[in-house]
Design a protein around this motif. Structure first.
Motif, short mmCIF file in Angstrom:
data_model
loop_
_atom_site.label_atom_id
_atom_site.label_comp_id
_atom_site.label_asym_id
_atom_site.label_seq_id
_atom_site.Cartn_x
_atom_site.Cartn_y
_atom_site.Cartn_z
N TRP A 178 -16.07 -7.43 -10.54
CA TRP A 178 -15.44 -8.29 -9.53
C TRP A 178 -14.29 -7.55 -8.85
CZ3 TRP A 178 -16.90 -12.11 -6.76
CH2 TRP A 178 -17.75 -13.10 -7.25
N ARG A 179 -13.47 -6.85 -9.65
CA ARG A 179 -12.34 -6.12 -9.08
C ARG A 179 -12.83 -5.00 -8.16
NH1 ARG A 179 -9.73 -7.27 -14.14
NH2 ARG A 179 -10.75 -5.51 -15.13
N ALA A 180 -13.86 -4.27 -8.59
CA ALA A 180 -14.39 -3.20 -7.75
C ALA A 180 -14.96 -3.75 -6.44
CB ALA A 180 -15.48 -2.44 -8.52
N PHE A 181 -15.67 -4.87 -6.53
CA PHE A 181 -16.25 -5.49 -5.34
C PHE A 181 -15.16 -5.94 -4.36
CE2 PHE A 181 -17.85 -9.59 -3.46
CZ PHE A 181 -18.69 -9.00 -2.53
N ASN A 182 -14.12 -6.60 -4.88
CA ASN A 182 -13.03 -7.05 -4.01
C ASN A 182 -12.26 -5.88 -3.42
OD1 ASN A 182 -13.59 -9.78 -4.48
ND2 ASN A 182 -12.31 -9.85 -6.30
N ARG A 183 -12.11 -4.80 -4.21
CA ARG A 183 -11.38 -3.64 -3.70
C ARG A 183 -12.14 -2.98 -2.55
NH1 ARG A 183 -11.59 -0.93 -7.87
NH2 ARG A 183 -13.18 0.59 -7.31
N ILE A 184 -13.45 -2.80 -2.72
CA ILE A 184 -14.25 -2.17 -1.65
C ILE A 184 -14.25 -3.05 -0.40
CG2 ILE A 184 -16.56 -1.41 -1.01
CD1 ILE A 184 -17.04 -0.74 -3.96
N THR A 185 -14.41 -4.35 -0.59
CA THR A 185 -14.40 -5.27 0.56
C THR A 185 -13.08 -5.22 1.30
OG1 THR A 185 -15.94 -6.77 -0.59
CG2 THR A 185 -14.70 -7.68 1.25
N SER A 186 -11.98 -5.19 0.55
CA SER A 186 -10.65 -5.11 1.17
C SER A 186 -10.47 -3.82 1.93
CB SER A 186 -9.57 -5.26 0.09
OG SER A 186 -8.28 -5.14 0.65
N GLN A 187 -10.94 -2.71 1.36
CA GLN A 187 -10.81 -1.41 2.03
C GLN A 187 -11.64 -1.36 3.31
OE1 GLN A 187 -11.94 1.32 -1.06
NE2 GLN A 187 -9.94 1.30 -2.04
N LEU A 188 -12.84 -1.92 3.25
CA LEU A 188 -13.68 -1.96 4.46
C LEU A 188 -13.01 -2.79 5.55
CD1 LEU A 188 -17.22 -2.42 2.87
CD2 LEU A 188 -16.45 -0.44 4.16
N THR A 189 -12.46 -3.94 5.16
CA THR A 189 -11.80 -4.81 6.14
C THR A 189 -10.58 -4.13 6.75
OG1 THR A 189 -12.55 -6.77 4.92
CG2 THR A 189 -10.73 -7.06 6.47
N ASP A 190 -9.76 -3.50 5.91
CA ASP A 190 -8.55 -2.83 6.41
C ASP A 190 -8.92 -1.69 7.35
OD1 ASP A 190 -7.10 -4.53 4.86
OD2 ASP A 190 -6.73 -3.11 3.24
N GLU A 191 -9.95 -0.92 7.00
CA GLU A 191 -10.36 0.20 7.85
C GLU A 191 -10.83 -0.29 9.21
OE1 GLU A 191 -10.92 4.06 9.03
OE2 GLU A 191 -9.95 3.30 7.21
N ARG A 192 -11.61 -1.35 9.22
CA ARG A 192 -12.11 -1.87 10.49
C ARG A 192 -10.98 -2.52 11.30
NH1 ARG A 192 -17.17 -3.04 7.58
NH2 ARG A 192 -18.69 -1.56 8.43
N ASN A 193 -10.03 -3.13 10.63
CA ASN A 193 -8.89 -3.68 11.36
C ASN A 193 -8.10 -2.57 12.06
OD1 ASN A 193 -9.40 -6.34 10.68
ND2 ASN A 193 -8.11 -6.31 8.86
N ARG A 194 -7.92 -1.44 11.36
CA ARG A 194 -7.23 -0.32 11.98
C ARG A 194 -8.03 0.23 13.17
NH1 ARG A 194 -5.84 0.87 6.49
NH2 ARG A 194 -7.72 2.13 6.25
N ASN A 195 -9.35 0.31 13.00
CA ASN A 195 -10.18 0.81 14.09
C ASN A 195 -10.13 -0.13 15.30
OD1 ASN A 195 -10.96 2.99 12.54
ND2 ASN A 195 -12.80 2.01 11.76
N ASN A 196 -10.16 -1.44 15.02
CA ASN A 196 -10.08 -2.41 16.12
C ASN A 196 -8.75 -2.31 16.85
OD1 ASN A 196 -12.62 -3.63 15.84
ND2 ASN A 196 -11.91 -4.92 14.17
N LEU A 197 -7.67 -2.08 16.07
CA LEU A 197 -6.36 -1.94 16.69
C LEU A 197 -6.31 -0.70 17.57
CD1 LEU A 197 -3.41 -2.76 17.00
CD2 LEU A 197 -2.90 -1.53 14.90
N LEU A 198 -6.83 0.43 17.04
CA LEU A 198 -6.84 1.67 17.82
C LEU A 198 -7.71 1.53 19.07
CD1 LEU A 198 -7.10 4.32 14.95
CD2 LEU A 198 -5.11 3.78 16.34
N PHE A 199 -8.86 0.87 18.90
CA PHE A 199 -9.76 0.68 20.05
C PHE A 199 -9.09 -0.19 21.12
CE2 PHE A 199 -13.09 -1.76 22.22
CZ PHE A 199 -13.86 -0.72 22.74
N SER A 200 -8.38 -1.22 20.69
CA SER A 200 -7.69 -2.09 21.64
C SER A 200 -6.61 -1.34 22.40
CB SER A 200 -7.09 -3.29 20.90
OG SER A 200 -6.36 -4.11 21.79
N VAL A 201 -5.84 -0.52 21.67
CA VAL A 201 -4.78 0.26 22.32
C VAL A 201 -5.37 1.26 23.30
CG1 VAL A 201 -2.94 1.94 21.92
CG2 VAL A 201 -3.17 -0.04 20.41
N GLN A 202 -6.44 1.96 22.89
CA GLN A 202 -7.08 2.93 23.78
C GLN A 202 -7.65 2.25 25.03
OE1 GLN A 202 -9.93 4.84 21.27
NE2 GLN A 202 -8.43 6.13 20.22
N SER A 203 -8.22 1.06 24.83
CA SER A 203 -8.77 0.33 25.98
C SER A 203 -7.67 -0.07 26.95
CB SER A 203 -9.52 -0.91 25.50
OG SER A 203 -10.62 -0.55 24.68
#
Length: 235
Positions: free
Chosen positions: A97-122
């Motif tokens: 459960w901890r591994a699953f939640n950790r991977i999910t959190s990391q994926l979400t954080d990475e995509r949030n950063r990408n969305n932020l960068l994409f928004s700024v670049q746009s």
């Protein structure tokens, strides 16, 4: 329930544990592609749902094993090893459960950063295009010439950035809570191990005898060395 029922249910738990490990390994590989994708793929969502379903099934199976142990206490048909097996299955489930939640959190954080960068670049690209079109095209700066519209756009962008920052902060808080839970889990495991050692008949006597024999062997060895040194002086 009989001992055979316990074995059958435990075999299901072992099979699901192997499936979970395989799916977690596959799920972690999506972290490599998350830097290039702003949204999760259909295959990733399917894998995530599979892991969530299997973890739920394993919780149900462990509850069944617990009910078997509770019903077999009076009959003395459940050995200590089986109780330890149930405890081990529960610990592995918590780790997964901890591994699953950790991977999910990391994926979400990475995509949030990408969305932020994409928004700024746009936004930067949009303002560059508007600035380039301003000298030669009449009417192309109608939006930029309206202070209220520009302020409204900037306010919306600020709200979007604040929302992403809040999600990132929440992810960091969840990670901190997870680390605190892991530390508490390790402390509880240490307490259970010490309790188990104390509950084994004669374990304290055995440890005491081992320590006494070790001290005796050390004393004998020291005496032999001392005698040899004395003899060297007299020879």
């Amino acid at each position: 329930m009989s001992s055979s029922s316990f074995s059958q249910i435990r075999s299901q738990a072992l099979s699901l544990e192997k499936q979970t490990e395989s799916l977690l390994s596959k799920y972690s590989q999506y972290q490599q592609s998350s830097s290039q994708s702003l949204e999760s793929t259909e295959d990733e969502s399917h894998t995530k749902q599979q892991i969530n379903d299997i973890l739920g099934k394993r919780t149900t199976i462990i509850n069944k094993l617990n009910r078997i142990s509770e019903s077999s206490i009076n009959e003395s048909s459940l050995s200590t090893s089986k109780l330890q097996q149930i405890s081990r299955h529960r610990e592995i489930l918590q780790d997964h459960w901890r591994a699953f939640n950790r991977i999910t959190s990391q994926l979400t954080d990475e995509r949030n950063r990408n969305n932020l960068l994409f928004s700024v670049q746009s936004d930067i690209s949009y303002h560059k295009q508007q600035h380039q079109r301003r000298p030669g095209q009449a009417g192309s700066t109608e939006i930029n010439d309206d202070p209220n519209a520009y302020i409204l756009e900037e306010s919306q962008r600020a709200d979007n950035v604040n929302s992403i920052a809040d999600r990132l902060l929440q992810g960091a808080m969840n990670t901190r809570d997870e680390l605190i839970n892991q530390r508490q889990f390790l402390q509880n495991a240490q307490v259970r191990i010490m309790s188990s050692l104390q509950g084994v008949p004669g374990i304290n006597v055995l440890i005491s005898k081992i320590n006494t024999r070790r001290k005796r062997d050390t004393l004998i060895l020291a005496s032999v060395i001392a005698i040899c040194i004395v003899l060297l002086f007299f020879v």
